[in-house]
Scaffold this active site. Structure first.
Site, PDB file in Angstrom:
ATOM      1  N   GLU A 414      16.588  12.429  -8.466  1.00 25.25           N
ATOM      2  CA  GLU A 414      17.022  13.301  -7.353  1.00 25.25           C
ATOM      3  C   GLU A 414      15.864  14.054  -6.720  1.00 25.25           C
ATOM      4  O   GLU A 414      15.951  15.254  -6.456  1.00 25.25           O
ATOM      5  CB  GLU A 414      18.111  14.283  -7.825  1.00 25.25           C
ATOM      6  CG  GLU A 414      19.451  13.606  -8.039  1.00 25.25           C
ATOM      7  CD  GLU A 414      20.599  14.581  -8.267  1.00 25.25           C
ATOM      8  OE1 GLU A 414      20.440  15.774  -8.003  1.00 25.25           O
ATOM      9  OE2 GLU A 414      21.645  14.115  -8.726  1.00 25.25           O
TER      10      GLU A 414
HETATM   11  C1  LIG Z   1      16.748   7.132 -15.247  1.00 21.03           C
HETATM   12  C2  LIG Z   1      16.737   7.052 -13.754  1.00 21.03           C
HETATM   13  C3  LIG Z   1      17.941   7.087 -13.056  1.00 21.03           C
HETATM   14  C4  LIG Z   1      17.956   6.937 -11.671  1.00 21.03           C
HETATM   15  N1  LIG Z   1      19.163   6.836 -11.019  1.00 21.03           N
HETATM   16  C5  LIG Z   1      19.157   6.489  -9.694  1.00 21.03           C
HETATM   17  C6  LIG Z   1      20.393   6.180  -9.032  1.00 21.03           C
HETATM   18  O1  LIG Z   1      21.481   6.235  -9.610  1.00 21.03           O
HETATM   19  N2  LIG Z   1      20.334   5.798  -7.738  1.00 21.03           N
HETATM   20  C7  LIG Z   1      19.157   5.707  -7.055  1.00 21.03           C
HETATM   21  O2  LIG Z   1      19.167   5.340  -5.890  1.00 21.03           O
HETATM   22  N3  LIG Z   1      17.971   6.008  -7.657  1.00 21.03           N
HETATM   23  C8  LIG Z   1      17.948   6.392  -8.954  1.00 21.03           C
HETATM   24  N4  LIG Z   1      16.747   6.680  -9.585  1.00 21.03           N
HETATM   25  C9  LIG Z   1      15.514   6.662  -8.818  1.00 21.03           C
HETATM   26  C10 LIG Z   1      14.834   8.012  -8.704  1.00 21.03           C
HETATM   27  O3  LIG Z   1      15.462   8.791  -7.720  1.00 21.03           O
HETATM   28  C11 LIG Z   1      13.349   7.734  -8.399  1.00 21.03           C
HETATM   29  O4  LIG Z   1      12.786   7.351  -9.626  1.00 21.03           O
HETATM   30  C12 LIG Z   1      12.647   8.903  -7.829  1.00 21.03           C
HETATM   31  O5  LIG Z   1      13.047   9.047  -6.499  1.00 21.03           O
HETATM   32  C13 LIG Z   1      11.111   8.787  -7.877  1.00 21.03           C
HETATM   33  O6  LIG Z   1      10.679   7.545  -7.436  1.00 21.03           O
HETATM   34  P1  LIG Z   1       9.600   6.730  -8.317  1.00 21.03           P
HETATM   35  O7  LIG Z   1      10.047   6.785  -9.716  1.00 21.03           O
HETATM   36  O8  LIG Z   1       9.434   5.421  -7.693  1.00 21.03           O
HETATM   37  O9  LIG Z   1       8.260   7.572  -8.194  1.00 21.03           O
HETATM   38  P2  LIG Z   1       7.166   7.461  -7.038  1.00 21.03           P
HETATM   39  O10 LIG Z   1       7.828   7.558  -5.721  1.00 21.03           O
HETATM   40  O11 LIG Z   1       6.282   6.304  -7.305  1.00 21.03           O
HETATM   41  O12 LIG Z   1       6.342   8.818  -7.249  1.00 21.03           O
HETATM   42  C14 LIG Z   1       5.264   8.936  -8.175  1.00 21.03           C
HETATM   43  C15 LIG Z   1       4.763  10.366  -8.227  1.00 21.03           C
HETATM   44  O13 LIG Z   1       4.234  10.752  -6.953  1.00 21.03           O
HETATM   45  C16 LIG Z   1       4.835  11.959  -6.497  1.00 21.03           C
HETATM   46  N5  LIG Z   1       4.933  11.895  -5.045  1.00 21.03           N
HETATM   47  C17 LIG Z   1       5.428  10.880  -4.290  1.00 21.03           C
HETATM   48  N6  LIG Z   1       5.331  11.185  -2.983  1.00 21.03           N
HETATM   49  C18 LIG Z   1       4.760  12.417  -2.904  1.00 21.03           C
HETATM   50  C19 LIG Z   1       4.347  13.277  -1.825  1.00 21.03           C
HETATM   51  N7  LIG Z   1       4.535  12.956  -0.553  1.00 21.03           N
HETATM   52  N8  LIG Z   1       3.773  14.439  -2.129  1.00 21.03           N
HETATM   53  C20 LIG Z   1       3.568  14.790  -3.409  1.00 21.03           C
HETATM   54  N9  LIG Z   1       3.912  14.039  -4.466  1.00 21.03           N
HETATM   55  C21 LIG Z   1       4.501  12.864  -4.218  1.00 21.03           C
HETATM   56  C22 LIG Z   1       6.202  11.974  -7.182  1.00 21.03           C
HETATM   57  O14 LIG Z   1       6.703  13.295  -7.305  1.00 21.03           O
HETATM   58  C23 LIG Z   1       5.871  11.368  -8.545  1.00 21.03           C
HETATM   59  O15 LIG Z   1       5.355  12.371  -9.381  1.00 21.03           O
HETATM   60  C24 LIG Z   1      16.730   6.838 -10.969  1.00 21.03           C
HETATM   61  C25 LIG Z   1      15.521   6.850 -11.668  1.00 21.03           C
HETATM   62  C26 LIG Z   1      15.517   6.941 -13.038  1.00 21.03           C
HETATM   63  C27 LIG Z   1      14.206   6.915 -13.754  1.00 21.03           C
END
Ligand SMILES: Cc1cc2nc3c(=O)[nH]c(=O)nc-3n(C[C@H](O)[C@H](O)[C@H](O)COP(=O)(O)OP(=O)(O)OC[C@H]3O[C@@H](n4cnc5c(N)ncnc54)[C@H](O)[C@@H]3O)c2cc1C
Length: 645
Positions: A414
């Site tokens: 989220e």
């Molecule tokens: C267990 C689990 C359940 C989930 N459930 C759902 C679900 O039901 N439905 C769904 O759609 N998604 C779901 N997700 C997805 C979740 O919302 C994403 O994992 C989350 O949005 C982060 O994306 P990412 O993991 O690809 O990280 P990335 O986008 O690769 O980010 C990597 C790091 O960079 C930071 N970052 C990225 N952009 C910026 C910026 N502009 N400025 C500063 N920092 C930044 C982030 O905070 C993070 O620390 C789930 C994920 C997990 C792990």
């Protein structure tokens, strides 16, 4: 005379993308607005129906939970099926469709209780009751869609999930999202072809009704509409592949992928044709409230369990012929745990009241999501250190391991905390929460110099009056008071806001400002909780002073990092200070001797036939001046498993 100024400000404002503009326009404001006005505000205490869903039904469910993983397992997804059939997935659905629509207070307390037994059970309950098909249909669905799906979701026949994320769209949720395109089929009917590649989707492996988000394109102008769109797909839809799952740190809830090339009818778009291209707005509007409920409730659960358990454990466990509770090093860590837990429970309580007033406070929800999950992790880190070996070895007595493993999940989902802190809360939130910036921005975007003049003048009066107050002129509040801190922060904000769009890049600064903003909100929550419960003036004052001290340190750093404007802000700098050892000692005594504190921490967690109950009983015996060696030995046992042959 305003034209050159108008042009100057126009050059400084950041480029605002469509998705960002929608985020800015979604939800509303509440106490976040009063903080930036330099004033304290409180919501009305909620006094609605609090036991609509029978407590005993939940107690029975939790009593029978055997601690096994709920996914994958060999029992045919028994726990998911049971939650669905017993209406645990229906708390956002109206009674007229068979749901048990709960107040935010009741939903939050229920989620806390379920998560206090098992985080996986908590996640499984939380997901259908937050952003997903149930909520989206309720708010945006057509009458036909509501009549068809909501009763099935309410009675558990349908299990929902919501898929937004894919390999190329994580934090940048709509960046490189799955694509859909309008086509005409062989019978010349208008259809939508979507290439799905979703990952990380909670409940996907067991869901039979999926909400999916994609970017809809219309290159042949068949409909004349495009943009992010949200549609519903059922499990047996031709081409849909639900064949793989992930394993999120062995926590044991269903999470997986949704893939395939599928063809949809326009009627499958939530809200129908009308809502094509409005998906991002729909999601942002739901999240502006939802982010403030589920994850904070689960952070509340883990912190309360850890603190309640450790309260008793440090009395029962002895080393060097004394209890851990007698050692200052332990006392220090335990005070920290109580402080953070108290902040979480107070902020959950006040935010629930704000949401039950019908507000959708986007910035406060982001603060709650980030702060509660972050602070819950701190509680667990301290708890693990104190409980040491018995927190590391798995077994029925280990009440920390499952929460420790799941803490990073709350941090990541989220809106990952790093992004939420450094970009969303202050860098973007400022536009929303500040009383004058968004109207000023709108006047510029609409090229309306008349409105610009009105809002610019209001901004100047607001900034000047706060600056004067920050100098200590004409205010009637104590220098060390929370009110004074609000004035100081609001003054600093007006100077930092001059950075305009640069704030999105200066993320260390934006993160520091977000922390101060959050701390002030949390301090107000702690004060509010005390007014409601009258539990401990000592603890309340201690926490508020600690949050103020944290803020002062951050404020010094922010001012030192500003440009020439820092010379106008020297009066906001303070001497670095932290609580004296003696204050911490007194705080520990207050925690151990004021029963109201433990009473509040114990609220909404399940303590029956489990290690927490044994620990509580040990304390009772000790208080009576007795030592039950068997019981004491029982609570310090760790799991032992047969060696493989
Ligand atoms: C267990 C689990 C359940 C989930 N459930 C759902 C679900 O039901 N439905 C769904 O759609 N998604 C779901 N997700 C997805 C979740 O919302 C994403 O994992 C989350 O949005 C982060 O994306 P990412 O993991 O690809 O990280 P990335 O986008 O690769 O980010 C990597 C790091 O960079 C930071 N970052 C990225 N952009 C910026 C910026 N502009 N400025 C500063 N920092 C930044 C982030 O905070 C993070 O620390 C789930 C994920 C997990 C792990």
């Amino acid at each position: 005379m305003y034209r050159p100024l108008f042009n100057f400000v126009k050059r400084r404002i950041p480029r605002i993308s469509d998705t960002e503009m929608i985020a800015l326009q979604s939800g509303d404001t509440s106490i976040d607005r009063s903080i930036l006005q330099g004033k304290i505000g409180y919501p009305m205490a909620f006094d609605g129906n609090i036991h609509k869903f029978k407590e005993d039904t939940t107690n029975q469910l939790l009593r029978s939970f055997d601690g096994s993983r709920i996914y994958p397992n060999e029992n045919n997804n028994h726990w998911i099926q049971r939650l669905a059939k017993e209406k645990y997935f229906s708390f956002l659905i109206d009674e007229k469709y068979g749901g048990v629509k709960l107040s935010v207070n009741e939903l939050s307390n229920l989620l806390t209780k379920i998560a206090s037994v098992d985080p996986a059970l908590g996640v499984a309950t939380m997901v259908p009751n937050s952003l997903g098909p149930g909520e989206l249909l309720t708010i945006y669905g057509t009458t036909e869609q509501k009549d068809h799906y909501l009763p099935k979701l309410a009675n558990g026949e349908m299990i929902p999930c919501f898929g937004l994320t894919g390999p190329n769209n994580g934090s940048d949720a709509t960046g490189t999202i799955d694509k859909g395109v309008f086509i005409r089929d062989k019978e010349d009917n208008l259809k939508i072809k979507v290439n799905l590649n979703k990952r990380y989707i909670t409940l996907a492996p067991v869901a039979n009704l999926m909400g999916i988000a994609f970017e809809l394109e219309d290159p042949e102008n068949l409909m004349g509409k495009s943009g992010i769109t949200v549609a519903l797909v059922e499990r047996d839809h031709p081409g849909l592949i639900q064949s793989t799952h992930h394993n999120p740190l062995d926590v044991g809830f269903p999470n997986g992928t949704i893939k395939g090339e599928i063809t949809l009818d326009v009627e499958q778009v939530i809200g129908g044709e009308e809502n094509i291209g409005k998906g991002w707005k729909m999601l942002m509007e739901c999240l502006s409230a939802g982010r403030g409920v589920s994850l904070p409730a689960t952070a509340n659960a883990s912190s309360k369990v850890a603190t309640f358990g450790l309260f008793h454990y440090i009395k029962a466990r002895q080393q060097f012929r004394m209890s851990l509770a007698e050692m200052e090093a332990i006392q220090e860590k335990f005070v920290n745990m109580v402080v953070q837990t108290w902040i979480i429970q107070s902020s959950v309580d006040m935010t629930n009241d704000i949401l039950d007033e019908g507000k959708s406070p986007a910035v406060i929800s982001a603060i709650m999501k980030q702060q509660t999950t972050e602070r819950a992790r701190m509680v667990l880190n301290d708890a693990m250190d104190i409980q040491a070996g018995s927190a590391i070895c798995k077994g029925p007595n280990n009440f920390l391991e499952k929460f420790y493993k799941s803490a990073p999940i709350g941090i990541t989902v989220e809106g990952s905390n790093t992004l939420t802190r450094s970009l969303i809360i202050f860098a973007q939130g400022l536009n929303k929460s500040h009383p004058h910036i968004f109207p000023l921005l709108t006047s510029i975007l609409e090229n309306n110099i008349g409105e610009f003049r009105i809002h610019f003048n209001a901004l100047v009066v607001h900034s000047f009056s706060l600056y004067v107050q920050s100098l200590g002129w004409g205010i009637m509040v104590r220098e060390s008071s929370l009110e004074h801190e609000l004035v100081r922060f609001a003054t600093l904000t007006n100077f930092v806001a001059l950075k305009g769009g640069a704030l999105k890049k200066e993320q260390m600064l934006a993160g520091d400002m977000a922390d101060q903003f959050s701390n002030l909100y949390l301090a107000i929550c702690v004060q509010y909780y005390q007014t409601k419960t009258n539990s401990s003036h000592v603890l309340t004052n201690y926490i508020i002073q600690q949050l103020i001290m944290e803020n002062r340190k951050i404020m010094n750093r922010v001012i030192d990092n500003l440009g020439t404007e820092r010379f106008l802000l020297q009066h906001l700098k303070s001497k670095d200070s932290s609580p004296l050892y003696e204050e911490k000692r007194k705080m520990f005594q207050e925690i151990m001797n004021n029963p109201s504190i433990l009473h509040e921490i114990k609220q909404h967690i399940f303590i029956e036939n489990n290690i927490l109950e044994d620990l509580e009983n040990t304390s009772v015996v000790l208080k009576e001046g007795n030592v039950d060696t068997d019981l004491r030995n029982k609570v310090i046992q760790v799991g032992e498993f047969e060696n493989p042959i």
